[in-house]
Design an enzyme around this catalytic site. Sequence first.
Site, short mmCIF file in Angstrom:
data_model
loop_
_atom_site.label_atom_id
_atom_site.label_comp_id
_atom_site.label_asym_id
_atom_site.label_seq_id
_atom_site.Cartn_x
_atom_site.Cartn_y
_atom_site.Cartn_z
N ASN B 404 27.99 -26.98 -13.86
CA ASN B 404 29.22 -26.21 -13.93
C ASN B 404 29.81 -25.98 -12.55
O ASN B 404 30.81 -26.60 -12.17
CB ASN B 404 28.95 -24.87 -14.64
CG ASN B 404 30.21 -24.13 -14.97
OD1 ASN B 404 31.27 -24.43 -14.43
ND2 ASN B 404 30.11 -23.16 -15.85
N ASP B 405 29.19 -25.15 -11.77
CA ASP B 405 29.77 -24.80 -10.47
C ASP B 405 29.92 -26.00 -9.55
O ASP B 405 30.85 -26.05 -8.76
CB ASP B 405 28.90 -23.73 -9.80
CG ASP B 405 28.89 -22.45 -10.62
OD1 ASP B 405 29.93 -22.15 -11.23
OD2 ASP B 405 27.85 -21.77 -10.64
N VAL B 406 29.01 -26.97 -9.67
CA VAL B 406 29.08 -28.11 -8.75
C VAL B 406 30.23 -29.05 -9.08
O VAL B 406 30.50 -29.98 -8.32
CB VAL B 406 27.76 -28.91 -8.72
CG1 VAL B 406 26.64 -28.05 -8.17
CG2 VAL B 406 27.40 -29.43 -10.08
N VAL B 407 30.91 -28.83 -10.20
CA VAL B 407 32.08 -29.65 -10.51
C VAL B 407 33.33 -28.79 -10.62
O VAL B 407 34.35 -29.22 -11.14
CB VAL B 407 31.90 -30.45 -11.82
CG1 VAL B 407 30.81 -31.50 -11.65
CG2 VAL B 407 31.56 -29.53 -12.98
N ALA B 445 27.39 -18.89 -10.71
CA ALA B 445 28.29 -18.17 -9.82
C ALA B 445 29.13 -17.17 -10.61
O ALA B 445 29.80 -16.32 -10.04
CB ALA B 445 29.18 -19.13 -9.07
#
Lengths: 104, 478
Positions: B404-407, B445
């Site tokens: 999620n957060d990494v994209v 996050a």
Amino acid sequence: MESILNFISSNQQIIYIVILMIFVGIEVIGHVPSVLHTPLMSGANAIHGVVIIGAIIVMGKAETDNYLALGLGFLAVILGTLNVVGGFVVTDRMLEMFKKKKAS
Amino acid sequence: MELNLLTICYLIASVTFILGLKMLSNPVSARRGNLVAAFGMTVAIFATIFLYEDNGEKLHNYVWIFAGLIIGTIAGTLAAKKVKMTAMPEMVSLFNGMGGACAALISAAEFYHIYELHKDSPATAFAELATVGHYITIVAGAIIGTISYTGSIIAWGKLNGRIKDYSFNGQHIVNMFVLVLVIVAAVWAYQSTLGNILIPFMLIGFFALIYGVLFVMPIGGADMPVVISLLNSFTGVAAACGGFLYDNKAMLTGGILVGAAGTLLTILMCKAMNRSLTNVLIGSFGGGNKTTAVEGAAGPQGNYKEISLADAAMVMAYANRVMIVPGYGLAVAQAQHTCHELEKILEEKGVEVQYAIHPVAGRMPGHMNVLLAEADVSYDKLLEMETANDVFKTTDVVLILGANDVVNPAAKNDAQSPIYGMPILEVEQAKTVIVNKRSMKPGYAGIENDLFFQPKTSMLFGDAKKVLQDLCTEIKAV
């Protein structure tokens, strides 16, 4: 103040080692790729298991009838060994996977 | 003669530690590096047992020593062999705690040793028996070792979900206060006479135990790898204190080496996640509560569209290139093997399949590499972030598995976002994006992800393993 100066001059060899080791430690892992962070942490974890040597010395110096010292030392030896052996084995297991990947 | 031999053994050990660490930081030599260090350690341990002399006297109590070594070896090997790949960081934390406890016990034993030697004269102040330098090494070993012990146990508990994040207002002030208490107790103990020294010495240990707990408690579970790395370097310093105490060069070099390398590694880990160490320790978004509340109030923006399994299978089977972006969801679902199977099925259909690995995908750096390697995914299919970002432009389908957060494009576009500035995988450059998640809930996050609402994105809800299995069946039928 004087005692501090005395301390430094009587232990200067050790202080030199400490300072040099700090630089070596930083230098040696300076360019580690992020993939290896976890195995490296684990490997370093195993290396500080060298504290086991202290435990062995405590144990080996204790009087045979001083059960408190023996008990403390014995516990320390077990915990230290756990740290060393477990640490190296876990690291090896992690890295085993990297190796296999490289080969294929 | 034997003492010289001992010196040489310690020299060998120190050199292997340095070499081992050096080799560990390169993927090709890493495994050998680990073995080199292990070899040095074995040499150092056996040299100590058989060659060490204290005032011309050999060590005794061999039965106890070997009993301890054997118990520790068996338990350690079993624990390390049995642990699942996903639980590795917990295991490391636990072992680290053991090392910390060991260092603390050594200090306690040494303290007791001095006490025992002079207990006939209870009026003597401890300050007369040990120099400041000597006392500091004993006490520092005890304090740092103890903090590392409880801290690691808490970190272990958090990683396996037994202990929840817990923080209260003003916690940092309380923490500081407890740390001051530790130091006060240490000074008090030094000034005390032998008759009443036990109480202050117990207090040092007690407050240090509490500090270890309080130190790790407020830090978010997702930041645990960083904390473990930090505690790891603490234990290194505690081990070095032991080296100082016994004038033992192997302990000293090993300890300081890990102390320094561990600190740098901690900082590097933070950098890989684009966080500062202070940020992690104060737990500003790792804890997640505050940001979730703020961002959560805004609610999900816009509409997202779902895609059926059959459609997803169709799109992927007819693509030229599929890029899989694994994340924490894949790890939780233990779906790495199914993922590899999907890759094979797609390749049989002539689709090129690759993996885009974000450096901090999952919950620790390198997590995904280890997981996918376990499932025999070939190394050259794993693309690092920069390479993957170049390839996305020519990718037909991106399949995101529980990442999620990494994209999240907010890291590039939204300066207000807590993850702003974090390098991400730019999946939106691909033609189609399929996101597999369990629900619309935000990632760790705690923020919304615009990507999910973009027209080229479709959602495929469900447990990663289940979804992948179904996808495999569907694609086979295409």
